[in-house]
Design a protein around this motif. Structure first.
Motif, mmCIF file in Angstrom:
data_model
loop_
_atom_site.group_PDB
_atom_site.id
_atom_site.type_symbol
_atom_site.label_atom_id
_atom_site.label_comp_id
_atom_site.label_asym_id
_atom_site.label_seq_id
_atom_site.Cartn_x
_atom_site.Cartn_y
_atom_site.Cartn_z
ATOM 1 N N ALA A 1 0.772 -1.331 0.006
ATOM 2 C CA ALA A 1 -0.065 0.194 0.051
ATOM 3 C C ALA A 1 0.963 1.274 -0.032
ATOM 4 O O ALA A 1 0.414 2.192 -0.604
ATOM 5 N N GLN A 2 2.075 1.211 0.511
ATOM 6 C CA GLN A 2 2.832 2.300 0.560
ATOM 7 C C GLN A 2 3.199 2.765 -0.800
ATOM 8 O O GLN A 2 3.714 4.125 -0.860
ATOM 9 N N TYR A 3 3.161 1.980 -1.747
ATOM 10 C CA TYR A 3 3.572 2.324 -3.035
ATOM 11 C C TYR A 3 2.180 2.491 -4.173
ATOM 12 O O TYR A 3 2.104 3.374 -4.728
ATOM 13 N N LEU A 4 1.516 1.458 -3.851
ATOM 14 C CA LEU A 4 0.382 1.154 -4.864
ATOM 15 C C LEU A 4 -0.662 2.599 -4.834
ATOM 16 O O LEU A 4 -0.825 3.080 -5.788
ATOM 17 N N ILE A 5 -0.968 2.716 -3.358
ATOM 18 C CA ILE A 5 -1.920 3.826 -3.347
ATOM 19 C C ILE A 5 -1.566 5.315 -3.780
ATOM 20 O O ILE A 5 -1.966 5.964 -4.558
ATOM 21 N N PRO A 6 -0.243 5.705 -3.231
ATOM 22 C CA PRO A 6 0.330 6.862 -3.480
ATOM 23 C C PRO A 6 0.719 7.067 -5.013
ATOM 24 O O PRO A 6 0.319 8.065 -5.533
ATOM 25 N N LEU A 7 0.981 6.098 -5.640
ATOM 26 C CA LEU A 7 1.301 6.182 -7.131
ATOM 27 C C LEU A 7 0.030 6.337 -7.814
ATOM 28 O O LEU A 7 -0.158 7.215 -8.614
ATOM 29 N N LEU B 1 19.118 13.713 -5.084
ATOM 30 C CA LEU B 1 19.346 13.179 -6.296
ATOM 31 C C LEU B 1 18.126 11.880 -6.668
ATOM 32 O O LEU B 1 17.572 11.535 -7.571
ATOM 33 N N LEU B 2 17.872 11.239 -5.526
ATOM 34 C CA LEU B 2 17.055 9.900 -5.409
ATOM 35 C C LEU B 2 15.595 10.784 -5.579
ATOM 36 O O LEU B 2 14.745 10.132 -6.180
ATOM 37 N N ALA B 3 15.253 11.819 -4.847
ATOM 38 C CA ALA B 3 13.997 12.618 -5.256
ATOM 39 C C ALA B 3 13.754 12.901 -6.523
ATOM 40 O O ALA B 3 12.773 12.811 -6.900
ATOM 41 N N ILE B 4 14.814 13.208 -7.061
ATOM 42 C CA ILE B 4 14.835 13.788 -8.465
ATOM 43 C C ILE B 4 14.501 12.393 -9.596
ATOM 44 O O ILE B 4 13.745 12.834 -10.437
ATOM 45 N N LYS B 5 14.987 11.387 -9.179
ATOM 46 C CA LYS B 5 14.690 9.908 -9.871
ATOM 47 C C LYS B 5 13.243 9.788 -9.639
ATOM 48 O O LYS B 5 12.573 9.546 -10.595
ATOM 49 N N TYR B 6 12.775 9.992 -8.636
ATOM 50 C CA TYR B 6 11.246 9.602 -8.278
ATOM 51 C C TYR B 6 10.317 10.571 -8.955
ATOM 52 O O TYR B 6 9.199 10.258 -9.804
ATOM 53 N N GLN B 7 10.653 11.828 -9.062
ATOM 54 C CA GLN B 7 9.982 12.834 -9.491
ATOM 55 C C GLN B 7 10.015 12.669 -11.072
ATOM 56 O O GLN B 7 8.762 12.727 -11.710
#
Length: 262
Positions: free
Chosen positions: A125-131, A217-223
Motif C-alpha cells: 500500500a505504501q507504493y500502490l496507493i500513492p502512485l 538526487l533520489l528525489a529527482i529520480k522519483y519525480q
C-alpha cells in the motif's frame, strides 16, 4: 541530511490564519466565493484527516484485496468528480471517463510496481496507493478541460458541425476538429508545467521527499518517473475518454444525446 521537522497541531492552526488573505481578496473584489471556498476547505480537511487515519490502517493491514478495492474506489470517485465538474451528469459520460482513467492508470502503475520499483509484496500500500493517487489526481483537471471544450465546441460551432453532416460526413468525422482542439487545450498545462519544472518549480513529490530527508538526487529520480507517468496518463486517459464519449454521446444522425447542466 536533517531529520524530519515535526509540525504541531497548534502551529498548523496558526499557519491556517493565512486563509484570511483570500477572504480579504474575495470581499475586495466581490467574488462571492466565500461559501464555496469554506465548504471546499472543510471537505479537504475532513477528507485528508480520514484518509490519513485510513492509510495508516491500510499500510499496517497491507491486504491485496483491500488495496485493489481502494484503487477501484479511487477510479469511481475520480470519474464521478470529472463528470460532475464538467456539468455532465450522465452514464454516457461517466463510463468513458472511467474507462479512460482505468486504461491510463492501471498499466502505468503495473509497470512501475512490477518493472521499476518492484516492492515486496508488489501490492504494498505504501507504493500502490500513492502512485495511483498521484496519477489520478493529476489527470482530473485535464479530463475536465477536455470535456468542457468538447461540449463548448458543439455549442459554439454548431453551424460548422451540422454543415459537415449535411455534406455527408459521419458524426465522428464532423466533430473530429472539436476533439483535436479539446485535446490540445487539456494538454497545454502539463506541457507548460514540464517545461518549467526544475527551474521555476519544484514539484510536490520531490519537495516532500526532500523535506522528509531523502537525498535530492533520489528525489529527482522519483519525480522524473512520476512526471513521465503523469504525462503518459494524461494523453491516454483524455484520448480514450474523448474517443469513447463521441461514440456514446452521438446517435447515428449526429444528434448530441447529452446536454450540459445549466
Amino acid at each position: 541530511m536533517q531529520d524530519i521537522i515535526e509540525i504541531g497541531w497548534g502551529q498548523l492552526a496558526l499557519f491556517s490564519l493565512i486563509l484570511l488573505i483570500p477572504v480579504g481578496i474575495d470581499r475586495a473584489f466581490k467574488l462571492g466565493l466565500l461559501a464555496e471556498s469554506a465548504v471546499s476547505i472543510a471537505r479537504m480537511i475532513v477528507q485528508l484527516a480520514l484518509v490519513g487515519l485510513y492509510l495508516e490502517f491500510l499500510f499496517e493491514l497491507n491486504s491485496v484485496w483491500v488495496n485493489l478495492a481502494w484503487l477501484a474506489v479511487m477510479l469511481v470517485v475520480g470519474s464521478r468528480a470529472i463528470s460532475r465538474k464538467a456539468k455532465l451528469r450522465s452514464w454516457r459520460v461517466s463510463v468513458p471517463v472511467f474507462c479512460g482513467l482505468s486504461l491510463g492508470v492501471l498499466p502505468l502503475v503495473g509497470l512501475m510496481l512490477f518493472g521499476l520499483l518492484q516492492p515486496s509484496p508488489w501490492h504494498h500500500a505504501q507504493y500502490l496507493i500513492p502512485l495511483a493517487g498521484m496519477l489520478l489526481g493529476n489527470s482530473l483537471s485535464a479530463n475536465i478541460v477536455a470535456l468542457q471544450h468538447l461540449f463548448g465546441a458543439f455549442e459554439q460551432r454548431e453551424l460548422e458541425y451540422h454543415g459537415a453532416l449535411s455534406l455527408g460526413a459521419s458524426p465522428g468525422y464532423a466533430c473530429f476538429p472539436f476533439v483535436q482542439a479539446a485535446m490540445r487545450q487539456s494538454f497545454a498545462p502539463i506541457l507548460a508545467s514540464m517545461s518549467a519544472t526544475g527551474l521555476v518549480t519544484l514539484p510536490g513529490m520531490m519537495t516532500g521527499q526532500i523535506l522528509g530527508g531523502t537525498s535530492p538526487l533520489l528525489a529527482i529520480k522519483y519525480q522524473l518517473v512520476i512526471m513521465l507517468a503523469i504525462f503518459v496518463m494524461l494523453f491516454v486517459s483524455v484520448a480514450v475518454c474523448l474517443s469513447l464519449s463521441v461514440r456514446s454521446l452521438l446517435n447515428d444522425s449526429g444528434r448530441l444525446l447529452v446536454q450540459r447542466d445549466a
